[in-house]
Structure formats: C-alpha cells, structure tokens
Write an enzyme that holds these catalytic residues in place. Structure first.
Site, short mmCIF file in Angstrom:
data_model
loop_
_atom_site.label_atom_id
_atom_site.label_comp_id
_atom_site.label_asym_id
_atom_site.label_seq_id
_atom_site.Cartn_x
_atom_site.Cartn_y
_atom_site.Cartn_z
N HIS A 1 15.52 28.37 -33.98
CA HIS A 1 16.37 28.40 -35.17
C HIS A 1 15.74 29.37 -36.18
O HIS A 1 14.52 29.33 -36.39
CB HIS A 1 16.46 26.99 -35.79
CG HIS A 1 17.42 26.94 -36.93
ND1 HIS A 1 18.79 26.94 -36.75
CD2 HIS A 1 17.21 26.94 -38.27
CE1 HIS A 1 19.37 26.93 -37.93
NE2 HIS A 1 18.44 26.93 -38.87
N LEU A 27 25.46 28.61 -29.87
CA LEU A 27 25.98 28.03 -31.11
C LEU A 27 26.83 26.77 -30.94
O LEU A 27 27.50 26.35 -31.87
CB LEU A 27 26.76 29.10 -31.88
CG LEU A 27 25.94 30.36 -32.19
CD1 LEU A 27 26.75 31.35 -33.00
CD2 LEU A 27 24.63 30.03 -32.90
N LEU A 63 26.88 22.55 -29.71
CA LEU A 63 26.02 21.41 -29.38
C LEU A 63 25.91 21.29 -27.87
O LEU A 63 26.88 21.48 -27.15
CB LEU A 63 26.66 20.12 -29.90
CG LEU A 63 26.35 19.66 -31.31
CD1 LEU A 63 27.04 18.31 -31.56
CD2 LEU A 63 24.86 19.54 -31.57
#
Ligand code: GAR
Length: 188
Positions: A104, A85, A87
């Site tokens: 996703h 979760l 970047l």
C-alpha cells in the site's frame, strides 16, 4: 520452488520489478500474472517478461470460483497483490491463509481503506500537508489495507511536493523494498 501469482489492476511496475528480481532465483518463481482490467498495461509487461498473464472479470473472482481453481491448478503457493484494487474473495483468502501479501502506498493505518489507492492516496496526503509518507507491506485479510504489517519505509515530503512527485518517491521505495520483503517473508 515456491510459486507466486501476482494480481494487478493497472500499470504493473511492481509486478515487473518482482518478476525481474526473482527471474534468477533458485527458490522463488513468478508463475503467472492475473489482472482484472482488460486494458491493464501489466499484461503487456508480463508478455515482455515471458510470464503468462490471464484476465479474469468480477464473476470469475467472486461468483464461480474460477480464479481460485486457476490458482490451485497451477499449484500456486503465495499470492502477491501489486496494485490490485479489489478485495480478495473469501474463497481465495481461505485457501491461502497468511499467504497473501499486499503493498500500500502510504503509512497504514493512515490513508487506507476503500477508495484509497494509487493517486487518491497521494492527493489526500498532500492535501493534508503531511510531512512524511511511505509504503506498507502487509498480510491480506478480508478488510482493505488491514492485515498484519510486515514492513514500512518512509519518505519525507517537502513544501514543493505534488501528488505526482510524491508518487515518484513512493515508487522508488516500492522498487527498492517490495521484492526483498517478499523474499524474506517467504523464506523465513
Ligand atoms: C502502487 O503504488 C501500489 O502501492 C498501489 O498501486 C500502485 C500500483 O502501481 N496500491 C494500492 O494503492 C493498493 N491499495 P503499479 O501498477 O505500477 O505497480
């Protein structure tokens, strides 16, 4: 042997499915699991599967390059995000160009972006009375849920569906397709 590192933040059902799928493979191996929340259940799953699992915090990811060094020392070829979760840091993106894959739990470009993960996605989809949802497997770039789509699969949503029942449908799709799509992408 192509070596994978799986990055995960939570429960780890996808990490487990991928690891089990490749356990008997002669060409692809899950080398390690990296997780970024100390209490993530994925660590327990990795232990059961005899796969090394390592916790790294924010500093190791974003400040001192420790996670990148770890991946390089283990000679990792591909990075798989399975419910991860954060970047992906710039240094890891640069070291693995077109070699990081994410899943996703929605049909991107809808229901993606910062804050759209796990249950939040299913709640938003149900609140908007969507008739269908699904999964998107895609290459990772510097934006959340943005890189080139490799694969999508859909499921129907009925009047009776709740965020929980939709999550269950999505998990079935993830189980069925994520390991196969990884295999196809890596071996193509
Ligand atoms: C999965 O449904 C995955 O698609 C989602 O988190 C869940 C993790 O479940 N990923 C995202 O929302 C990424 N934006 P798991 O820990 O049981 O594999």
């Amino acid at each position: 042997m192509i070596k994978l590192a799986i990055l995960a933040s939570g429960n780890g059902t996808n990490a487990q499915q991928i690891s089990e799928y490749f356990a008997a493979s002669n060409s692809i191996k899950v080398d390690c699991v990296i997780y970024n929340r100390k209490d993530a259940f994925v660590a327990e799953r990795a232990k059961q599967l005899n796969i090394p699992a390592h916790y790294f915090g924010r500093k190791a990811f974003y400040e001192d390059g420790e996670v990148l060094r770890f991946l390089q020392q283990r000679e990792i070829d591909w990075v798989i995000l399975a419910g991860f979760l954060w970047l992906v840091p710039q240094d890891i993106l640069a070291a693995f160009p077109d070699r990081i894959i994410n899943i996703h739990p929605a049909l991107l470009p809808n229901y993606g972006g910062a804050g759209m993960y796990g249950h939040h996605v299913h709640e938003a989809v149900i609140a908007n009375h969507e008739k269908e949802s699904g999964i998107t497997i895609h290459m990772v770039d510097k934006q959340y849920d943005h890189g080139r789509t490799l694969f999508q699969a859909k499921c129907q949503i009925t009047e009776e569906d709740t965020p929980d029942s939709l999550a269950a449908k999505i998990h079935l799709l993830e189980k069925e397709y994520f390991p196969q799509v990884i295999e196809r992408t890596l071996l193509s």
